[in-house]
Design a protein around this motif. Sequence first.
Motif, PDB file in Angstrom:
ATOM      1  N   PHE A   1       0.862  -1.197   0.000  1.00  0.00           N
ATOM      2  CA  PHE A   1       0.000   0.000   0.000  1.00  0.00           C
ATOM      3  C   PHE A   1       0.892   1.239   0.000  1.00  0.00           C
ATOM      4  O   PHE A   1       1.384   1.683   1.040  1.00  0.00           O
ATOM      5  N   TYR A   2       1.098   1.804  -1.202  1.00  0.00           N
ATOM      6  CA  TYR A   2       1.855   3.057  -1.278  1.00  0.00           C
ATOM      7  C   TYR A   2       1.368   3.829  -2.501  1.00  0.00           C
ATOM      8  O   TYR A   2       0.739   3.273  -3.399  1.00  0.00           O
ATOM      9  N   GLY A   3       1.604   5.151  -2.439  1.00  0.00           N
ATOM     10  CA  GLY A   3       1.257   6.011  -3.591  1.00  0.00           C
ATOM     11  C   GLY A   3      -0.213   5.878  -3.982  1.00  0.00           C
ATOM     12  O   GLY A   3      -1.102   5.748  -3.149  1.00  0.00           O
TER      13      GLY A   3
ATOM     14  N   PRO B   1       5.799  -2.617   8.367  1.00  0.00           N
ATOM     15  CA  PRO B   1       5.412  -1.517   7.466  1.00  0.00           C
ATOM     16  C   PRO B   1       4.137  -0.827   7.968  1.00  0.00           C
ATOM     17  O   PRO B   1       3.118  -1.470   8.181  1.00  0.00           O
ATOM     18  N   ASP B   2       4.237   0.486   8.221  1.00  0.00           N
ATOM     19  CA  ASP B   2       3.112   1.311   8.704  1.00  0.00           C
ATOM     20  C   ASP B   2       2.591   0.825  10.062  1.00  0.00           C
ATOM     21  O   ASP B   2       1.435   1.072  10.418  1.00  0.00           O
ATOM     22  N   GLY B   3       3.446   0.133  10.831  1.00  0.00           N
ATOM     23  CA  GLY B   3       2.979  -0.503  12.071  1.00  0.00           C
ATOM     24  C   GLY B   3       3.288   0.260  13.344  1.00  0.00           C
ATOM     25  O   GLY B   3       2.858  -0.126  14.426  1.00  0.00           O
ATOM     26  N   GLY B   4       4.068   1.331  13.273  1.00  0.00           N
ATOM     27  CA  GLY B   4       4.506   2.000  14.499  1.00  0.00           C
ATOM     28  C   GLY B   4       3.418   2.861  15.126  1.00  0.00           C
ATOM     29  O   GLY B   4       2.359   3.093  14.526  1.00  0.00           O
TER      30      GLY B   4
ATOM     31  N   HIS C   1      -5.026   5.064  -2.579  1.00  0.00           N
ATOM     32  CA  HIS C   1      -6.265   5.783  -2.914  1.00  0.00           C
ATOM     33  C   HIS C   1      -7.166   4.934  -3.801  1.00  0.00           C
ATOM     34  O   HIS C   1      -8.397   4.963  -3.662  1.00  0.00           O
ATOM     35  N   ALA C   2      -6.565   4.128  -4.661  1.00  0.00           N
ATOM     36  CA  ALA C   2      -7.376   3.223  -5.495  1.00  0.00           C
ATOM     37  C   ALA C   2      -8.113   2.228  -4.591  1.00  0.00           C
ATOM     38  O   ALA C   2      -9.295   1.931  -4.803  1.00  0.00           O
ATOM     39  N   ALA C   3      -7.419   1.738  -3.557  1.00  0.00           N
ATOM     40  CA  ALA C   3      -8.046   0.774  -2.633  1.00  0.00           C
ATOM     41  C   ALA C   3      -9.175   1.437  -1.848  1.00  0.00           C
ATOM     42  O   ALA C   3     -10.240   0.844  -1.625  1.00  0.00           O
ATOM     43  N   ALA C   4      -8.982   2.687  -1.443  1.00  0.00           N
ATOM     44  CA  ALA C   4     -10.021   3.412  -0.682  1.00  0.00           C
ATOM     45  C   ALA C   4     -11.260   3.606  -1.558  1.00  0.00           C
ATOM     46  O   ALA C   4     -12.398   3.376  -1.110  1.00  0.00           O
ATOM     47  N   LEU C   5     -11.045   3.957  -2.831  1.00  0.00           N
ATOM     48  CA  LEU C   5     -12.177   4.155  -3.755  1.00  0.00           C
ATOM     49  C   LEU C   5     -12.861   2.821  -4.041  1.00  0.00           C
ATOM     50  O   LEU C   5     -14.086   2.734  -4.075  1.00  0.00           O
TER      51      LEU C   5
END
Length: 193
Positions: free
Chosen positions: A116-118, A144-147, A122-126
Amino acid sequence: MVRTAVLVSGGGTNLQALIDKAARGEMPSVELALVVSNSAGAFALERAKRAGIRAEYLEKAGFEERLEALLREEGIGLIVLAGFLRILSEDFTRRWAGRIINIHPSLIPSFCGAGFYGLRVHAAALERGVKVTGATVHFVNEIPDGGEIIAQRAVEVLPGDTPETLQRRVMEQAEWIILPQAAEKVAEMLERS
Ligand code: GRF
């Protein structure tokens, strides 16, 4: 002030937000001392040079060793990942625990983690059809993105949004606001510790 390094890979709009905030004297605890990219053509490097900040490209081979040497040479106390797309090793993130933060373009724990980057975020959110998304600043650890989450800001998804229009709104209304705020907050904490 805490000498700060910004790691980048792309256009550098988040770096520019930090540069502009500092230029307005609104980030008093942060001294932008170094910008490092893992991508030679990153426009973020050009933004750094225009702002008079040391800008270095590091190739893949030996990236972390050379990064550590640069960080030591410049006396860096805080690392900000701003659109930085390389995964840092567990060893590196443990060494810098509490002194490395990242901006992610969603409201973690949604749409985050490996892959999940860039624009994909946003494509996943849409795709999911969420009505609200946003951005998160968090401490970086080996996940990744876990802190630990430091700051978040919500942004409305509008009818007809594409990943591009949504990304732009999330940048303008969330990323470029909370990243400088979070950097200042963490730098202040580090100065007092
Ligand atoms: C963008 O997708 C942004 O949402 C994320 O990293 C990408 C590039 O950002 N944080 P930048 O323009 O290089 O700061």
